[in-house]
Every structure is written in structure tokens, then in C-alpha cells.
Design a protein around this motif. Structure first.
Motif, PDB file in Angstrom:
ATOM      1  N   THR A 169       0.818  -1.207   0.000  1.00  0.00           N
ATOM      2  CA  THR A 169       0.000   0.000   0.000  1.00  0.00           C
ATOM      3  C   THR A 169       0.856   1.264   0.000  1.00  0.00           C
ATOM      4  N   ASN A 170       2.022   1.217   0.618  1.00  0.00           N
ATOM      5  CA  ASN A 170       2.908   2.388   0.639  1.00  0.00           C
ATOM      6  C   ASN A 170       3.357   2.780  -0.765  1.00  0.00           C
ATOM      7  N   ASN A 171       3.452   1.793  -1.665  1.00  0.00           N
ATOM      8  CA  ASN A 171       3.872   2.082  -3.037  1.00  0.00           C
ATOM      9  C   ASN A 171       2.722   2.573  -3.908  1.00  0.00           C
ATOM     10  N   ILE A 172       1.495   2.358  -3.456  1.00  0.00           N
ATOM     11  CA  ILE A 172       0.327   2.721  -4.242  1.00  0.00           C
ATOM     12  C   ILE A 172       0.186   4.237  -4.372  1.00  0.00           C
ATOM     13  N   THR A 173       0.568   4.972  -3.330  1.00  0.00           N
ATOM     14  CA  THR A 173       0.326   6.413  -3.320  1.00  0.00           C
ATOM     15  C   THR A 173       0.985   7.115  -4.504  1.00  0.00           C
ATOM     16  N   LYS A 174       2.222   6.790  -4.813  1.00  0.00           N
ATOM     17  CA  LYS A 174       2.936   7.430  -5.925  1.00  0.00           C
ATOM     18  C   LYS A 174       2.219   7.148  -7.234  1.00  0.00           C
ATOM     19  N   SER A 175       1.778   5.924  -7.423  1.00  0.00           N
ATOM     20  CA  SER A 175       1.086   5.559  -8.650  1.00  0.00           C
ATOM     21  C   SER A 175      -0.186   6.370  -8.824  1.00  0.00           C
ATOM     22  N   ILE A 176      -0.950   6.496  -7.754  1.00  0.00           N
ATOM     23  CA  ILE A 176      -2.222   7.215  -7.821  1.00  0.00           C
ATOM     24  C   ILE A 176      -2.004   8.706  -8.048  1.00  0.00           C
ATOM     25  N   PHE A 177      -1.070   9.302  -7.318  1.00  0.00           N
ATOM     26  CA  PHE A 177      -0.883  10.745  -7.450  1.00  0.00           C
ATOM     27  C   PHE A 177      -0.264  11.128  -8.789  1.00  0.00           C
ATOM     28  N   ASP A 178       0.471  10.218  -9.421  1.00  0.00           N
ATOM     29  CA  ASP A 178       0.962  10.494 -10.776  1.00  0.00           C
ATOM     30  C   ASP A 178      -0.208  10.668 -11.736  1.00  0.00           C
ATOM     31  N   GLY A 179      -1.227   9.796 -11.605  1.00  0.00           N
ATOM     32  CA  GLY A 179      -2.406   9.903 -12.451  1.00  0.00           C
ATOM     33  C   GLY A 179      -3.217  11.149 -12.131  1.00  0.00           C
ATOM     34  N   ILE A 180      -3.324  11.487 -10.844  1.00  0.00           N
ATOM     35  CA  ILE A 180      -4.056  12.692 -10.430  1.00  0.00           C
ATOM     36  C   ILE A 180      -3.376  13.940 -10.988  1.00  0.00           C
ATOM     37  N   ILE A 230      -1.449  20.626  -9.324  1.00  0.00           N
ATOM     38  CA  ILE A 230      -0.307  21.126 -10.088  1.00  0.00           C
ATOM     39  C   ILE A 230       0.866  20.162  -9.991  1.00  0.00           C
ATOM     40  N   ASN A 231       1.098  19.678  -8.767  1.00  0.00           N
ATOM     41  CA  ASN A 231       2.236  18.804  -8.515  1.00  0.00           C
ATOM     42  C   ASN A 231       1.926  17.961  -7.289  1.00  0.00           C
ATOM     43  N   GLU A 265     -15.847  -7.754  -4.559  1.00  0.00           N
ATOM     44  CA  GLU A 265     -16.782  -7.433  -5.633  1.00  0.00           C
ATOM     45  C   GLU A 265     -16.501  -6.075  -6.287  1.00  0.00           C
ATOM     46  N   ASN A 266     -15.911  -5.147  -5.546  1.00  0.00           N
ATOM     47  CA  ASN A 266     -15.738  -3.800  -6.073  1.00  0.00           C
ATOM     48  C   ASN A 266     -14.396  -3.197  -5.640  1.00  0.00           C
ATOM     49  N   PRO A 267     -13.269  -3.746  -6.122  1.00  0.00           N
ATOM     50  CA  PRO A 267     -11.972  -3.151  -5.782  1.00  0.00           C
ATOM     51  C   PRO A 267     -11.871  -1.752  -6.382  1.00  0.00           C
ATOM     52  N   ARG A 268     -11.182  -0.845  -5.652  1.00  0.00           N
ATOM     53  CA  ARG A 268     -11.134   0.551  -6.097  1.00  0.00           C
ATOM     54  C   ARG A 268     -10.230   1.341  -5.158  1.00  0.00           C
ATOM     55  N   PHE A 269     -10.060   2.612  -5.472  1.00  0.00           N
ATOM     56  CA  PHE A 269      -9.526   3.533  -4.471  1.00  0.00           C
ATOM     57  C   PHE A 269     -10.421   4.759  -4.416  1.00  0.00           C
ATOM     58  N   GLU A 270     -10.499   5.339  -3.233  1.00  0.00           N
ATOM     59  CA  GLU A 270     -11.264   6.563  -3.015  1.00  0.00           C
ATOM     60  C   GLU A 270     -10.313   7.587  -2.409  1.00  0.00           C
ATOM     61  N   LEU A 271     -10.220   8.730  -3.054  1.00  0.00           N
ATOM     62  CA  LEU A 271      -9.288   9.769  -2.612  1.00  0.00           C
ATOM     63  C   LEU A 271     -10.042  11.068  -2.360  1.00  0.00           C
TER      64      LEU A 271
END
Length: 211
Positions: free
Chosen positions: A83-94, A101-102, A118-124
Motif C-alpha cells: 500500500t505504501n507504493n500505491i500512493t505514488k502511482s495514484i498521485f501520478d495519475g491525479i 499542479i504537482n 466485488e468492487n476493488p477501487r480507491f477513493e481519494l
């Protein structure tokens, strides 16, 4: 509508960028998007995040320092990225969407891990610091739950027992043929580009096409 708040929900099992990086002979990381292989998956996921972010927040741009609350819902309890590695991936897309902006704007973050077969996802949720503050506390449970214990990955357990065999067959392994991960053609070791920490080989022609 609050200009200092945004919410993004992206369906699908969250993935980590680190699992899809390739490395050239100079050690520079690349993220292919048109190889036609498994490694393209991250680039497509990043595009999905950017698209959903903009669709759900049309015209909005957050320019100030932000508080982020990220809830990640995995499909499986046993197999999922760190999960610690997920944040960078998500914020790159955001960031790619233009909503922020950054990703350096994220100054405070809370990450929670859940499971939803049944419903994998992320909510930010993103909150502007000039309008919102954050409070949290950790409390002791009155009744303890069953602990969720972790053990070393299987490859680490086998590492010591395989070390002798690896040393013995190292010289013969160098003589084996290499096959390009993209086109599948047989290539010589000196003609290949090492990727994925030496586990993957790519011929030079296919490597050029990745850009």
C-alpha cells in the motif's frame, strides 16, 4: 461546490508503478505503453486515473497545499501491492489529470487499506489546507481482534537453499539463449537490454519502439 475540496473514485484493483518498470543498460527506468505486453498495464491504469479524475471534477484545479485521505480497496487479502507504493502511482495519475499542479502539494496524508472482492477501487479525498485541518488519534481496543500476521515472501525462504545451486550453474546460465520479452525472438546476451532487475531481456529494436 467547494473549490478547496475534490473527491476521486477509480474502480479496479489498484496497482503499483514499481511492478511495471523496466530498466535499460544504463539503469534508467522506463514505463512502456505500446509493447503489447504485460508491462503496458501501468500506463493504461495511469490514463484511467487521469480520465476519471477529470470526469468527476470538471474544470477544477487545486493549487494550494493539500491534505489527502486515501482509502484503497483490494480484491484479495493475500495478493496485492504494498500500500505504501500505491500512493505514488495514484498521485501520478491525479497530477496528469490537471486536478493538482504537482504531487508535492500533498503535505499530509492518511492511507487506509480495505478489501472488497466485488468492487476493488480507491477513493481519494483532497482538502485544501487553508480551509481544512486534520485530527487523528490511536486508541487501544477494549476487545482485541485476531492479529493479521505477515511472513517473508516465498522467494526469500528459498534463497539460502538455492544459493549453492545458483553459484554452481551461474557459468552455464550465461551460455543460455535470451528471448526478447516483446517480440519473442532469440537474441544474444550482448545484444539484449536488461530489464526488471535482470529478469527480462529486450532486443534493441523493440526497446526503441517503447518510446
Amino acid at each position: 461546490m467547494n473549490d478547496n475540496y475534490a473527491k476521486v473514485i477509480v474502480k479496479g484493483s489498484p496497482i503499483s508503478k514499481s511492478n511495471f518498470k523496466l530498466f535499460n543498460i544504463n539503469g534508467r527506468a522506463i514505463l512502456p505503453y505500446n509493447s503489447g505486453k504485460y508491462h503496458d498495464r501501468y500506463a493504461h491504469y495511469e490514463e484511467q486515473i487521469a480520465y476519471e479524475t477529470r470526469r468527476q471534477n470538471p474544470g477544477k484545479v487545486l493549487t494550494e497545499a493539500l491534505i489527502a485521505v486515501l482509502k484503497v480497496y483490494y480484491k484479495s487479502r493475500k495478493r496485492h501491492p504494498d500500500t505504501n507504493n500505491i500512493t505514488k502511482s495514484i498521485f501520478d495519475g491525479i497530477e496528469k489529470s490537471g486536478l493538482i499542479i504537482n504531487d508535492a502539494q500533498i503535505r499530509r496524508i492518511i492511507i487506509e487499506e480495505f478489501y472488497d472482492e466485488e468492487n476493488p477501487r480507491f477513493e481519494l479525498d483532497l482538502f485544501g489546507e487553508s480551509t481544512y485541518s486534520i485530527e487523528y488519534k490511536v486508541v487501544k481496543k477494549e476487545v482485541e481482534d485476531n492479529p493479521i500476521n505477515y511472513s517473508p515472501p516465498p522467494n526469500r525462504k528459498k534463497a539460502s537453499s538455492l544459493s549453492t545451486k545458483t553459484s554452481a550453474c551461474h557459468s552455464s546460465t550465461n551460455q543460455n539463449k535470451f528471448f526478447c520479452e516483446v517480440c519473442g525472438k532469440s537474441i544474444k546476451k550482448e545484444e539484449s537490454i536488461s530489464a526488471n532487475k535482470g529478469k527480462t531481456a529486450i532486443c534493441r529494436n523493440c526497446f526503441k519502439n517503447l518510446f
